[in-house]
Scaffold this motif. Structure first.
Motif, PDB file in Angstrom:
ATOM      1  N   ARG A  30       0.786  -1.102   0.041  1.00 51.94           N
ATOM      2  CA  ARG A  30      -0.039   0.061  -0.058  1.00 51.94           C
ATOM      3  C   ARG A  30       0.644   1.361  -0.042  1.00 51.94           C
ATOM      4  NH1 ARG A  30      -3.883  -1.014   5.043  1.00 51.94           N
ATOM      5  NH2 ARG A  30      -2.068  -2.034   5.856  1.00 51.94           N
ATOM      6  N   GLY A  31       2.184   1.242  -0.376  1.00 51.53           N
ATOM      7  CA  GLY A  31       2.904   2.473  -0.619  1.00 51.53           C
ATOM      8  C   GLY A  31       3.269   2.919   0.665  1.00 51.53           C
ATOM      9  N   LEU A  32       3.559   4.293   0.737  1.00 51.89           N
ATOM     10  CA  LEU A  32       3.843   5.103   2.051  1.00 51.89           C
ATOM     11  C   LEU A  32       2.661   4.975   3.121  1.00 51.89           C
ATOM     12  CD1 LEU A  32       5.803   6.873   3.496  1.00 51.89           C
ATOM     13  CD2 LEU A  32       4.794   8.914   2.446  1.00 51.89           C
ATOM     14  N   GLY A  33       1.530   5.161   2.559  1.00 52.42           N
ATOM     15  CA  GLY A  33       0.547   5.102   3.437  1.00 52.42           C
ATOM     16  C   GLY A  33       0.230   3.744   4.299  1.00 52.42           C
ATOM     17  N   GLY A  34       0.351   2.669   3.482  1.00 49.91           N
ATOM     18  CA  GLY A  34       0.679   1.297   4.281  1.00 49.91           C
ATOM     19  C   GLY A  34       1.486   1.307   5.403  1.00 49.91           C
ATOM     20  N   ARG A  35       2.812   1.836   5.012  1.00 45.00           N
ATOM     21  CA  ARG A  35       3.892   1.620   5.644  1.00 45.00           C
ATOM     22  C   ARG A  35       3.491   2.329   7.183  1.00 45.00           C
ATOM     23  NH1 ARG A  35       9.438   3.068   3.153  1.00 45.00           N
ATOM     24  NH2 ARG A  35       8.195   4.576   2.010  1.00 45.00           N
ATOM     25  N   LEU A  36       3.219   3.633   7.030  1.00 41.28           N
ATOM     26  CA  LEU A  36       2.678   4.172   8.053  1.00 41.28           C
ATOM     27  C   LEU A  36       1.536   3.957   9.154  1.00 41.28           C
ATOM     28  CD1 LEU A  36       2.858   7.849   6.784  1.00 41.28           C
ATOM     29  CD2 LEU A  36       4.670   6.817   7.810  1.00 41.28           C
ATOM     30  N   MET A  37       0.844   3.030   8.335  1.00 40.62           N
ATOM     31  CA  MET A  37      -0.327   2.429   9.193  1.00 40.62           C
ATOM     32  C   MET A  37      -0.163   1.116   9.594  1.00 40.62           C
ATOM     33  SD  MET A  37      -2.459   4.858   9.495  1.00 40.62           S
ATOM     34  CE  MET A  37      -4.170   4.055   9.684  1.00 40.62           C
ATOM     35  N   ARG A  38       0.948   0.469   9.368  1.00 40.42           N
ATOM     36  CA  ARG A  38       1.242  -0.960   9.647  1.00 40.42           C
ATOM     37  C   ARG A  38       1.077  -1.076  11.217  1.00 40.42           C
ATOM     38  NH1 ARG A  38       7.142  -0.196   7.312  1.00 40.42           N
ATOM     39  NH2 ARG A  38       8.184   1.373   8.672  1.00 40.42           N
ATOM     40  N   ARG A  39       0.323  -2.165  11.638  1.00 38.55           N
ATOM     41  CA  ARG A  39      -0.051  -2.354  12.832  1.00 38.55           C
ATOM     42  C   ARG A  39       0.764  -3.560  13.452  1.00 38.55           C
ATOM     43  NH1 ARG A  39      -6.334  -2.672  12.482  1.00 38.55           N
ATOM     44  NH2 ARG A  39      -6.781  -0.590  11.264  1.00 38.55           N
ATOM     45  N   LYS A  40       1.159  -3.707  14.759  1.00 39.61           N
ATOM     46  CA  LYS A  40       2.048  -4.623  15.332  1.00 39.61           C
ATOM     47  C   LYS A  40       0.741  -5.564  16.048  1.00 39.61           C
ATOM     48  CE  LYS A  40       5.785  -5.944  18.335  1.00 39.61           C
ATOM     49  NZ  LYS A  40       6.834  -5.199  19.347  1.00 39.61           N
ATOM     50  N   PRO A  41       0.561  -6.939  15.546  1.00 42.60           N
ATOM     51  CA  PRO A  41      -0.235  -7.743  16.064  1.00 42.60           C
ATOM     52  C   PRO A  41      -0.354  -7.848  17.638  1.00 42.60           C
ATOM     53  CG  PRO A  41       0.856  -8.826  14.200  1.00 42.60           C
ATOM     54  CD  PRO A  41       1.545  -7.607  14.533  1.00 42.60           C
ATOM     55  N   VAL A  42      -1.255  -7.757  18.276  1.00 44.56           N
ATOM     56  CA  VAL A  42      -1.647  -8.041  19.727  1.00 44.56           C
ATOM     57  C   VAL A  42      -0.541  -9.407  20.239  1.00 44.56           C
ATOM     58  CG1 VAL A  42      -2.960  -8.528  21.678  1.00 44.56           C
ATOM     59  CG2 VAL A  42      -3.825  -6.902  19.723  1.00 44.56           C
ATOM     60  N   GLU A  43      -0.856 -10.403  19.556  1.00 41.99           N
ATOM     61  CA  GLU A  43      -0.244 -11.536  19.739  1.00 41.99           C
ATOM     62  C   GLU A  43       1.409 -11.611  19.943  1.00 41.99           C
ATOM     63  OE1 GLU A  43      -4.282 -12.572  18.828  1.00 41.99           O
ATOM     64  OE2 GLU A  43      -2.501 -11.511  17.799  1.00 41.99           O
ATOM     65  N   LEU A  44       1.978 -10.564  18.962  1.00 41.87           N
ATOM     66  CA  LEU A  44       3.192 -10.479  18.912  1.00 41.87           C
ATOM     67  C   LEU A  44       3.850  -9.477  20.136  1.00 41.87           C
ATOM     68  CD1 LEU A  44       6.106 -10.702  17.474  1.00 41.87           C
ATOM     69  CD2 LEU A  44       5.339  -8.987  15.931  1.00 41.87           C
ATOM     70  N   LEU A  45       2.857  -8.533  20.251  1.00 41.03           N
ATOM     71  CA  LEU A  45       3.290  -7.610  21.361  1.00 41.03           C
ATOM     72  C   LEU A  45       3.425  -8.461  22.756  1.00 41.03           C
ATOM     73  CD1 LEU A  45       1.077  -4.718  20.752  1.00 41.03           C
ATOM     74  CD2 LEU A  45       3.419  -4.275  20.937  1.00 41.03           C
ATOM     75  N   VAL A  46       2.368  -9.157  23.017  1.00 40.69           N
ATOM     76  CA  VAL A  46       2.542 -10.082  24.103  1.00 40.69           C
ATOM     77  C   VAL A  46       3.534 -10.949  24.259  1.00 40.69           C
ATOM     78  CG1 VAL A  46       0.966 -11.636  25.784  1.00 40.69           C
ATOM     79  CG2 VAL A  46      -0.199  -9.640  24.653  1.00 40.69           C
ATOM     80  N   ALA A  47       3.907 -11.654  23.085  1.00 37.05           N
ATOM     81  CA  ALA A  47       4.759 -12.601  22.796  1.00 37.05           C
ATOM     82  C   ALA A  47       6.049 -12.213  23.477  1.00 37.05           C
ATOM     83  CB  ALA A  47       4.939 -13.344  21.674  1.00 37.05           C
ATOM     84  N   GLU A  48       6.428 -10.998  22.920  1.00 32.39           N
ATOM     85  CA  GLU A  48       7.687 -10.519  23.334  1.00 32.39           C
ATOM     86  C   GLU A  48       7.866  -9.886  24.638  1.00 32.39           C
ATOM     87  OE1 GLU A  48       8.679  -8.768  18.647  1.00 32.39           O
ATOM     88  OE2 GLU A  48       7.896  -7.492  20.089  1.00 32.39           O
ATOM     89  N   GLY A  49       6.719  -9.785  25.526  1.00 32.47           N
ATOM     90  CA  GLY A  49       6.989  -9.257  26.708  1.00 32.47           C
ATOM     91  C   GLY A  49       8.219  -9.526  27.580  1.00 32.47           C
ATOM     92  N   GLY A  50       8.768  -8.709  28.200  1.00 31.95           N
ATOM     93  CA  GLY A  50      10.026  -8.770  28.902  1.00 31.95           C
ATOM     94  C   GLY A  50      11.333  -9.035  28.218  1.00 31.95           C
TER      95      GLY A  50
END
Length: 487
Positions: A18-38
């Motif tokens: 999605r070009g520049l707009g897609g890169r600016l709006m990319r989200r980090k999955p909740v599961e990945l956020l939690v898995a990386e905890g600590g």
């Protein structure tokens, strides 16, 4: 149990799709956020904090300079109606606290509202939110440290009859060269934090108990000098004064979200974080309204103009003895130091999360194997905050902190709505009641208080955001871990 059924829109944008707009709006999955905890560079944070410690962190970060110092600057703006200003600021905090509680139970990570925005609204919004948190936590540490010096002088005067001269206890422009007490208290907090999260939490709990006892003592003695006539002209400066005071007093509620930054060091974050956030806000709000009501009842509102160590001065005036003011000053010195400690903690953990995502340099994500803390991060942040505290006046720091916090809190309220829409079936240990009503009200209150701040504060905020966006586009966007995953 984590929801494994994440819809496609919660995953990073495919490379260049999605070009520049897609890169600016990319989200980090909740599961990945939690898995990386600590997880950090070279080590991991330690899960050692229970609900009691989390609640004390939240109270410790909130209850301090706002009532001990900023009250004296806010009463001249609103008169006796400052009690209403506290209620308005408290409602703003309450609605946002409800949203924080829901997200903290669903996404228990160190990044607080930065991470919530990353999971819901995309990388650019997350960066903006994180940059606001740097302003909130970093500048508020400096502001609190400045207020600490006022009560330190009151304590020194009441015990040994000397004070630190203005040249060494005031910022340039206020008759001084350097605020040495502000510098010292930040460095002391740094030493505690370097020892470990559990050790810092224990020290903070002791200081929180002392600060609550000091405020209860003030209310008991201050009520003896209560004069109902002080409330006769209740709103001398009208609703505009009440609004202006509320915007500044919102600074007094900054910190309840500090518990959410401890998500990766909590033993049971999904259960304990929402409880700690709500319980701390209830306790703090009750104390604030009570102390403000007693203070205005004991002193004519015009007497607050230009006062320092206001609560200690009121106690001295009511009793006619300096002993009680000295005791309160001792309590304030300890309690305000706990705010410096816990808010500084929150700042380091937000930068830790941003570093792990690649948006700020890796040095902020390095964890000591010996203490389980981001030591280099702590030293860098502490030195920066100490420098601010030593040279910038309190009033400027308070308003700059408030606008950054209000912006971040507004985004948290939006994040609740977005996450409910994109992930309706995701497990939640706490839900904001009445659907979208409270998050919408929370956002509205944040916007209202932001627009009550003066134009100079908006200019400072605009410059800060411009600097942050330049940093993101020239550094963070290309070094983002999500960007690397797309290549």
């Amino acid at each position: 149990m984590l929801d494994q059924g994440a819809p496609p829109q919660d995953h990073p944008n495919p490379s260049g799709a999605r070009g520049l707009g897609g890169r600016l709006m990319r989200r980090k999955p909740v599961e990945l956020l939690v898995a990386e905890g600590g997880q950090g560079e070279g080590g991991s944070l330690r899960r050692s904090l229970g609900m009691w410690q989390l609640t004390m962190i939240s109270i410790g970060a909130t209850l301090g300079t706002g009532i001990f110092v900023v009250l004296g600057e806010s009463v001249p703006k609103a008169g006796p109606a400052v009690t209403i200003s506290f209620v308005i600021a408290g409602l703003t905090a309450l609605f946002s606290a409800l949203s924080y509680a829901e997200l903290a139970g669903s996404i228990p990570v160190a990044g607080s509202s930065y991470s919530y925005a990353y999971a819901t609204m995309g990388e650019l919004v997350a960066w903006v939110c994180g940059w606001c948190l740097v302003l909130e936590y970093g500048v508020s540490v400096a502001a609190v440290a400045v207020g600490w010096g006022e009560y330190l002088n009151e304590l020194l005067d009441g015990t040994i009859g000397v004070t630190i001269p203005d040249v060494l206890s005031s910022a340039p422009g206020e008759g001084g060269v350097i605020n040495l007490p502000g510098l010292i208290v930040v460095l002391l907090a740094m030493v505690f934090l370097l020892g470990g999260a559990k050790e810092s939490a224990t020290a903070n709990t002791i200081m929180v108990i002392v600060k609550i006892a000091a405020l209860v003592l003030f209310c008991t003695i201050g009520f003896m000098g209560f004069k109902s006539g002080n409330y006769s002209d209740f709103m001398p400066l009208g609703t505009a004064g009440v609004s202006a005071a509320a915007a500044s007093l919102f600074f007094s509620y900054i910190g309840f979200d500090a518990a959410s930054t401890a998500g990766e060091e909590a033993k049971n974050p999904q259960r304990d974080l929402p409880r700690a956030i709500m319980l701390s806000l209830v306790i703090v709000t009750a104390l604030y309204v009570l102390v403000a009501a007693v203070a205005v009842g004991a002193w004519n509102w015009k007497d607050f103009e230009g006062s320092e160590a206001t609560l200690a001065a009121i106690m001295n005036d009511v009793t006619g003895q300096g002993m009680w003011g000295t005791i309160l000053a001792a309590g304030a010195v300890i309690s305000i130091a706990s705010v410096v400690l816990t808010v500084l903690y929150g700042q380091t953990r937000v930068l830790f999360a941003m570093s792990r995502d690649g948006l700020v340099p890796k040095v902020f994500g390095k964890v000591s194997k010996k203490t389980g803390t981001p030591r280099v991060n702590t030293v860098i942040v502490s030195l920066f905050c100490a420098a601010l505290a030593s040279v910038i006046p309190l009033g400027k720091l308070v308003d700059a902190t408030s606008i950054g916090t209000l912006f971040a809190f507004g985004l948290v309220n939006i994040a609740v709505i977005v996450l409910r829409r994109t992930r309706p079936d995701m497990p939640r240990t706490f839900r904001v009641p009445l659907g979208w009503l409270f998050p919408v009200l929370g956002f509205g209150f944040c916007a209202y208080n932001m627009f009550s701040l003066d134009s100079i504060t908006w200019i400072v905020f605009g410059v800060w955001m411009a600097v942050g966006l330049v940093f993101y586009f020239f550094y963070g966007m290309s070094r983002s871990r999500l960007a690397s995953a797309e290549k």
